[in-house]
Structure formats: structure tokens, C-alpha cells
Design an enzyme around this catalytic site. Structure first.
Site, short mmCIF file in Angstrom:
data_model
loop_
_atom_site.label_atom_id
_atom_site.label_comp_id
_atom_site.label_asym_id
_atom_site.label_seq_id
_atom_site.Cartn_x
_atom_site.Cartn_y
_atom_site.Cartn_z
N LYS A 13 0.83 -1.21 0.00
CA LYS A 13 0.00 0.00 0.00
C LYS A 13 0.87 1.27 0.00
O LYS A 13 0.60 2.20 -0.74
CB LYS A 13 -0.93 0.03 1.23
N ARG A 88 -8.81 1.08 10.20
CA ARG A 88 -8.44 -0.31 10.43
C ARG A 88 -9.47 -1.02 11.30
O ARG A 88 -9.34 -2.21 11.54
CB ARG A 88 -7.10 -0.37 11.17
N ARG A 122 11.86 -7.64 4.45
CA ARG A 122 11.88 -6.19 4.22
C ARG A 122 12.97 -5.53 5.06
O ARG A 122 13.12 -5.83 6.24
CB ARG A 122 10.51 -5.62 4.56
N ARG A 155 12.17 -3.18 10.57
CA ARG A 155 11.16 -2.62 11.47
C ARG A 155 10.92 -3.62 12.58
O ARG A 155 10.81 -4.82 12.31
CB ARG A 155 9.85 -2.40 10.70
N ARG A 166 0.18 -9.13 13.56
CA ARG A 166 -0.43 -8.13 12.67
C ARG A 166 -1.41 -8.79 11.71
O ARG A 166 -2.46 -8.22 11.40
CB ARG A 166 0.67 -7.40 11.87
P1 AMP Z 1 1.57 0.29 9.07
O1 AMP Z 1 2.78 1.07 8.73
O2 AMP Z 1 0.32 0.76 8.36
O3 AMP Z 1 1.77 -1.21 8.95
O4 AMP Z 1 1.26 0.56 10.63
C1 AMP Z 1 2.21 0.22 11.62
C2 AMP Z 1 1.55 0.15 12.97
O5 AMP Z 1 1.00 1.43 13.34
C3 AMP Z 1 0.38 -0.81 13.10
O6 AMP Z 1 0.78 -2.15 13.29
C4 AMP Z 1 -0.33 -0.23 14.32
O7 AMP Z 1 0.36 -0.55 15.52
C5 AMP Z 1 -0.19 1.26 14.10
N1 AMP Z 1 -1.32 1.78 13.28
C6 AMP Z 1 -1.24 2.29 12.03
N2 AMP Z 1 -2.45 2.66 11.58
C7 AMP Z 1 -3.33 2.39 12.59
C8 AMP Z 1 -4.74 2.51 12.73
N3 AMP Z 1 -5.49 3.01 11.75
N4 AMP Z 1 -5.29 2.12 13.92
C9 AMP Z 1 -4.54 1.63 14.92
N5 AMP Z 1 -3.20 1.45 14.84
C10 AMP Z 1 -2.59 1.83 13.68
#
Ligand code: AMP
Length: 208
Positions: A13, A88, A122, A155, A166
Site C-alpha cells: 500500500k 483499520r 523487508r 522494522r 499483525r
Molecule cells: P503500518 O505502517 O500501516 O503497517 O502501521 C504500523 C503500525 O501502526 C500498526 O501495526 C499499528 O500498531 C499502528 N497503526 C497504524 N495505523 C493504525 C490505525 N489506523 N489504527 C490503529 N493502529 C494503527
């Protein structure tokens, strides 16, 4: 164009959003990036969410919704936006519906096996965020960024335990949003398994 990008972690994404942002001339808003920036700058919010991100769990809805509401109120969002990683959960989607209308919700589709392969390999450049994969897109020198020569990092939530968590969180809390938005007639499906430039072509076709 006001868009939401849905899809499992690792579906690309963020990568596709970077291409779409240039093409459509709209900001890319990644809640994950916003949280990571706060963690890096050791803000109050960053300290609050650091351990949640490392474990692969979700930040509480109220905190996330507030952050997005503030970001969407900025002037650059007037012409549209790409929301990547938000909403989410159903409460987040309900809150978003009160903030703005949407033109499309893109469901980037990728199998669980492929997600695990992509995320576990990654690696990132810590200062530029440039992304590599140890097998599919390796740097010229192992473990080093091609341009800055910095040591690449993984990460914390790309470690195996966090990846599994996740994926479970995605299946339980986020996948129901596909039906939620399908009922509103907003869902566009895009196969996320080809390379990014091809996925981007599929996205343009789906949105045309
Ligand atoms: P991402 O980079 O989108 O994979 O997000 C990394 C982490 O940020 C996720 O695993 C959550 O811990 C937190 N996070 C990102 N977006 C959200 C969201 N919309 N609601 C809750 N936690 C979020």
C-alpha cells in the site's frame, strides 16, 4: 480523489501510494508513518504508542481518529487524499464517514504466504525510508543503503512474532471493512502480487 487503501500489511500500500500521490497530485497520509515519525521524535504521542507498534497491535481508536482528523483538516487535503492504513476498525470507519465522503476504497489483495515472505525480508534505510527486500529487491551491498551507505534496519514489527500478530489483527479487525465498504459500493479490487509498476497500472484501471 478521496481514497482509502485497504489490504493486509505487506501488500505494498505504501509503495503504490507513493506512485499514486504523484500521479493524482494528492497527499499520502499513512497513519503508520505518522506514528513512526512521532516515535522517532520522541513526542508524547510517540512514547504512548511505541510499544504498541513494536508488538504489532493497534493504537486505540480515539488516539488514531484524533490524529487523522487533525491531518485531514490541513489545507492540502482539500483536493483529495490517499489514506493508507486508516481506517483499520469499524469505529474508525464510522468516524471517518463523519469527517468526509470517499470516492473509492481500494482492496489490495495478497495471500498470507506472500505477505509473510515480503515482510520478513523487508529492510529499510533509517534516514530516507528507502525500502529493500533481501531476496526480491536487494541493495547493491548487503545490509547497506545504495545511496547513503547507512546500515539498513528491520522494522521491529517485521520480526516474525509481530508479523503473525499483525496478520491476526488484520483478519479480525480490518478485513470486515471490505464488506462494510462493499455495501456502500466503494470497493475496487486490485491484485497486489505483481511488481509495483504493474500493480499501479491495475490501480489506475480500477479507478478509471
Ligand atoms: P503500518 O505502517 O500501516 O503497517 O502501521 C504500523 C503500525 O501502526 C500498526 O501495526 C499499528 O500498531 C499502528 N497503526 C497504524 N495505523 C493504525 C490505525 N489506523 N489504527 C490503529 N493502529 C494503527
Amino acid at each position: 480523489m478521496r481514497m482509502v487503501f485497504l489490504g493486509p500489511p505487506g501488500a505494498g500500500k505504501g509503495t503504490i501510494a507513493k506512485l499514486a500521490k504523484e500521479f493524482y497530485g494528492i497527499p499520502h497520509i499513512s497513519t503508520g508513518d505518522l506514528f513512526r515519525e512521532n516515535i522517532k521524535n520522541e513526542t508524547e504521542l510517540g512514547l504512548q504508542v511505541k510499544s504498541i507498534l513494536a508488538s504489532g497491535g493497534l493504537v486505540p481508536d480515539s488516539v488514531t481518529i484524533n490524529m487523522v482528523r487533525n491531518r485531514l483538516a490541513e489545507p492540502d487535503c482539500k483536493k483529495g487524499f490517499i489514506l493508507d492504513g486508516f481506517p483499520r476498525t469499524i469505529p474508525q470507519a464510522d468516524a471517518l464517514a463523519e469527517m468526509t465522503d470517499l470516492d473509492a476504497v481500494v482492496d489490495f489483495q495478497l495471500s498470507r504466504e506472500e505477505v509473510i515472505k515480503r515482510l520478513s525480508g523487508r529492510r529499510l534505510c533509517p534516514s530516507t525510508g528507502r525500502s529493500y527486500h533481501i531476496v526480491f529487491n536487494p541493495p547493491k551491498v548487503a545490509g547497506k543503503d545504495d545511496e547513503t551507505g547507512e546500515d539498513l534496519i528491520q522494522r521491529p514489527d517485521d520480526k516474525e512474532d509481530a508479523i503473525m500478530h499483525r496478520l491476526d489483527v488484520y483478519a479480525e479487525q480490518t478485513e470486515p471493512l471490505i464488506d462494510y465498504y462493499r455495501k456502500k459500493g466503494l470497493i475496487k479490487e486490485v491484485d497486489s502480487s505483481p511488481k509495483p509498476t504493474e500493480v499501479f497500472e491495475l490501480l489506475k484501471k480500477a479507478l478509471a
